[in-house]
Scaffold this motif. Structure first.
Motif, PDB file in Angstrom:
ATOM      1  N   GLU A 179       7.309 -13.544   5.986  1.00 15.72           N
ATOM      2  CA  GLU A 179       7.209 -13.072   7.388  1.00 15.72           C
ATOM      3  C   GLU A 179       7.163 -11.530   7.422  1.00 15.72           C
ATOM      4  OE1 GLU A 179      10.718 -13.887   9.602  1.00 15.72           O
ATOM      5  OE2 GLU A 179       9.968 -12.920  11.430  1.00 15.72           O
ATOM      6  N   PHE A 180       7.976 -10.914   6.580  1.00 10.65           N
ATOM      7  CA  PHE A 180       8.006  -9.434   6.573  1.00 10.65           C
ATOM      8  C   PHE A 180       6.711  -8.888   6.003  1.00 10.65           C
ATOM      9  CE2 PHE A 180       9.723  -5.336   6.836  1.00 10.65           C
ATOM     10  CZ  PHE A 180       9.346  -4.645   5.696  1.00 10.65           C
ATOM     11  N   TYR A 181       6.197  -9.566   4.962  1.00 16.95           N
ATOM     12  CA  TYR A 181       4.916  -9.118   4.374  1.00 16.95           C
ATOM     13  C   TYR A 181       3.809  -9.209   5.428  1.00 16.95           C
ATOM     14  CZ  TYR A 181       7.388  -9.640  -0.101  1.00 16.95           C
ATOM     15  OH  TYR A 181       8.299  -9.536  -1.140  1.00 16.95           O
ATOM     16  N   ARG A 182       3.860 -10.246   6.254  1.00 17.44           N
ATOM     17  CA  ARG A 182       2.836 -10.392   7.302  1.00 17.44           C
ATOM     18  C   ARG A 182       2.921  -9.242   8.321  1.00 17.44           C
ATOM     19  NH1 ARG A 182      -0.071 -14.459   6.355  1.00 17.44           N
ATOM     20  NH2 ARG A 182       0.724 -16.289   5.255  1.00 17.44           N
ATOM     21  N   SER A 183       4.149  -8.855   8.682  1.00 15.97           N
ATOM     22  CA  SER A 183       4.254  -7.747   9.650  1.00 15.97           C
ATOM     23  C   SER A 183       3.833  -6.437   8.996  1.00 15.97           C
ATOM     24  CB  SER A 183       5.639  -7.658  10.286  1.00 15.97           C
ATOM     25  OG  SER A 183       6.626  -7.349   9.346  1.00 15.97           O
ATOM     26  N   ALA A 184       4.068  -6.317   7.700  1.00 11.91           N
ATOM     27  CA  ALA A 184       3.631  -5.095   6.993  1.00 11.91           C
ATOM     28  C   ALA A 184       2.112  -5.053   6.933  1.00 11.91           C
ATOM     29  CB  ALA A 184       4.228  -5.073   5.588  1.00 11.91           C
ATOM     30  N   ARG A 226      -7.567   0.105   5.394  1.00  6.88           N
ATOM     31  CA  ARG A 226      -7.458   0.269   3.927  1.00  6.88           C
ATOM     32  C   ARG A 226      -6.011   0.739   3.689  1.00  6.88           C
ATOM     33  NH1 ARG A 226     -11.898   4.163   1.751  1.00  6.88           N
ATOM     34  NH2 ARG A 226     -12.104   2.760  -0.043  1.00  6.88           N
ATOM     35  N   GLY A 227      -5.188  -0.161   3.189  1.00  8.28           N
ATOM     36  CA  GLY A 227      -3.776   0.181   3.047  1.00  8.28           C
ATOM     37  C   GLY A 227      -3.166  -0.389   1.769  1.00  8.28           C
ATOM     38  N   LEU A 228      -2.023   0.208   1.397  1.00  8.07           N
ATOM     39  CA  LEU A 228      -1.301  -0.266   0.203  1.00  8.07           C
ATOM     40  C   LEU A 228       0.169  -0.431   0.544  1.00  8.07           C
ATOM     41  CD1 LEU A 228      -2.933   1.991  -2.545  1.00  8.07           C
ATOM     42  CD2 LEU A 228      -3.020  -0.493  -2.463  1.00  8.07           C
ATOM     43  N   TYR A 229       0.753  -1.481  -0.006  1.00  3.54           N
ATOM     44  CA  TYR A 229       2.179  -1.790   0.178  1.00  3.54           C
ATOM     45  C   TYR A 229       2.793  -1.884  -1.214  1.00  3.54           C
ATOM     46  CZ  TYR A 229       6.252  -4.734   1.449  1.00  3.54           C
ATOM     47  OH  TYR A 229       7.522  -5.241   1.627  1.00  3.54           O
ATOM     48  N   VAL A 230       3.913  -1.215  -1.425  1.00  5.41           N
ATOM     49  CA  VAL A 230       4.588  -1.326  -2.735  1.00  5.41           C
ATOM     50  C   VAL A 230       6.062  -1.598  -2.486  1.00  5.41           C
ATOM     51  CG1 VAL A 230       5.022   1.183  -2.928  1.00  5.41           C
ATOM     52  CG2 VAL A 230       4.977  -0.234  -4.992  1.00  5.41           C
ATOM     53  N   LYS A 286       1.108 -12.954  -2.315  1.00  8.87           N
ATOM     54  CA  LYS A 286      -0.266 -13.454  -2.543  1.00  8.87           C
ATOM     55  C   LYS A 286      -0.776 -14.235  -1.341  1.00  8.87           C
ATOM     56  CE  LYS A 286      -0.461 -15.577  -6.536  1.00  8.87           C
ATOM     57  NZ  LYS A 286      -1.087 -16.166  -7.743  1.00  8.87           N
ATOM     58  N   LYS A 287       0.148 -14.773  -0.530  1.00  8.85           N
ATOM     59  CA  LYS A 287      -0.293 -15.517   0.678  1.00  8.85           C
ATOM     60  C   LYS A 287      -0.712 -14.550   1.789  1.00  8.85           C
ATOM     61  CE  LYS A 287       2.947 -19.366  -0.080  1.00  8.85           C
ATOM     62  NZ  LYS A 287       4.302 -19.820   0.340  1.00  8.85           N
ATOM     63  N   VAL A 288      -0.364 -13.282   1.649  1.00 10.10           N
ATOM     64  CA  VAL A 288      -0.554 -12.337   2.760  1.00 10.10           C
ATOM     65  C   VAL A 288      -1.589 -11.252   2.461  1.00 10.10           C
ATOM     66  CG1 VAL A 288       0.626 -10.615   4.191  1.00 10.10           C
ATOM     67  CG2 VAL A 288       1.836 -12.720   3.526  1.00 10.10           C
ATOM     68  N   VAL A 314       2.543  -4.589  -5.757  1.00 12.38           N
ATOM     69  CA  VAL A 314       1.677  -3.826  -4.847  1.00 12.38           C
ATOM     70  C   VAL A 314       0.760  -4.794  -4.108  1.00 12.38           C
ATOM     71  CG1 VAL A 314      -0.222  -2.154  -4.754  1.00 12.38           C
ATOM     72  CG2 VAL A 314       1.723  -1.736  -6.268  1.00 12.38           C
ATOM     73  N   GLY A 315       0.786  -4.708  -2.768  1.00 10.73           N
ATOM     74  CA  GLY A 315      -0.131  -5.523  -1.962  1.00 10.73           C
ATOM     75  C   GLY A 315      -1.228  -4.624  -1.411  1.00 10.73           C
ATOM     76  N   VAL A 316      -2.461  -5.119  -1.443  1.00 12.41           N
ATOM     77  CA  VAL A 316      -3.621  -4.336  -0.985  1.00 12.41           C
ATOM     78  C   VAL A 316      -4.183  -4.933   0.290  1.00 12.41           C
ATOM     79  CG1 VAL A 316      -6.002  -3.659  -1.550  1.00 12.41           C
ATOM     80  CG2 VAL A 316      -4.239  -3.625  -3.329  1.00 12.41           C
TER      81      VAL A 316
END
Ligand code: SAM
Length: 282
Positions: A175-180, A187-191, A212-214, A236-238
């Motif tokens: 849920e938090f990854y989805r809001s992020a 074009r964004g990066l999450y670490v 990986k689901k998000v 790291v999520g892209v």
């Protein structure tokens, strides 16, 4: 452990009796904050040691071995990181490293525990003026709540939190990854720090599966961190078409890094074989 009382070692005992030890000269103080027990020690040779709920957070000498790999790979892979969000990071080390990038126009840091900021400002030589930087916007809030409510959009989101227990637990949820993902620009990066490769492998796998689901792509990497049961893992999520396997060398040169080596960025992705196989099956 063989330490006499004076040299009482501060050891982070893991279930398997494996941990990291610092010889402490003296305990400076402890306080029970609204969220956690905060302890501060003077160590032999590593400066001050910050501990939250019995877990080593950082030592003054060597903390860059964590803050550099957490911040610079994503900041250098992003084409033009201007608006950055940091969740956690109350000691100011992550904020300090983010503000070293000339592209950054604003760095928002959301730390749930005001006491960590207060103690870090008073006793730790980590932030090195970052809190006073005009581009810094330091907020005391729960990162989960802040991210849901903010209208801002970010180029890079950095989660420098405690491990996924207590107030940090939801920072490792789908849920938090989805809001992020939603609050990243096109074009964004999450670490995020994702724990000890050997001792928190399950947490690493759970976070990797959820990310990986998000995110459009998810990368993992590990780095030897002073003070942690290393190697330490990062995820790291892209969002969009950012290529995390390449970094902008021209921007790296100005940073004079000590631990993370942008010229050998490809070596970052090294992971012990059995962990890589577990991740690839995750
Ligand atoms: N940066 C340090 C290092 O070198 O690893 C340690 C991490 S920093 C001290 C971790 C911070 O995450 C703590 O100050 C803790 O209060 C904060 N934190 C935990 N859960 C949070 C949440 N939900 N929102 C914001 N901050 C949170």
């Amino acid at each position: 452990m063989g330490f006499n009382e004076r040299e009482r070692a501060f050891v982070e005992w893991y279930p398997r009796g494996y941990g990291v030890g610092f010889k402490v000269k003296r305990k400076l103080f402890e306080v029970q904050t609204e969220y956690q027990k905060l302890e501060l020690y003077e160590t032999e040779g590593f400066g001050k040691l910050l501990v939250l709920d019995g877990t080593v957070q950082l030592v003054e000498r060597g903390e860059e071995s964590y803050h550099e790999p957490l911040v610079h790979p994503v900041m250098l892979a992003h084409p033009n990181p201007r608006n950055v969000l940091i969740i956690g990071g109350g000691d100011g080390g992550t904020l300090r490293e983010v503000l070293r990038h000339e592209t950054v126009e604003k760095a928002t840091m959301v730390e749930i525990d005001e006491k960590v900021i207060e103690v870090s400002k008073l006793y730790l030589d980590v932030a090195k003026g970052a809190f006073e930087d005009p581009r810094a916007d330091v907020k005391v809030d729960d990162g989960v709540k802040y991210l849901k409510e903010t209208d801002e959009r970010f180029d890079v989101i950095i989660v420098d939190s405690t491990d996924p227990v207590g107030p940090a637990k939801l920072l490792f949820s789908e849920e938090f990854y989805r809001s992020a993902y939603e609050k990243l620009n096109g074009r964004g990066l999450y670490v995020t720090q994702a724990g000890s490769v050997y001792l928190f492998t399950n947490e690493l796998l759970d976070a990797y599966r959820a990310m990986k689901k998000v995110f459009d792509k998810v990368y993992y990497f590990s780095f030897p961190v002073i003070g942690y049961a290393s190697p330490w893992s990062f995820l790291v999520g892209v969002k969009g078409d950012v290529d995390f396997t390449k970094v902008k060398g021209e921007r790296a040169g100005k940073l004079k890094l000590h631990y993370y080596d942008p010229e050998r960025h490809e070596t970052l992705f090294q992971m012990p074989r059995y962990v890589r196989e577990l991740l690839e099956r995750a």
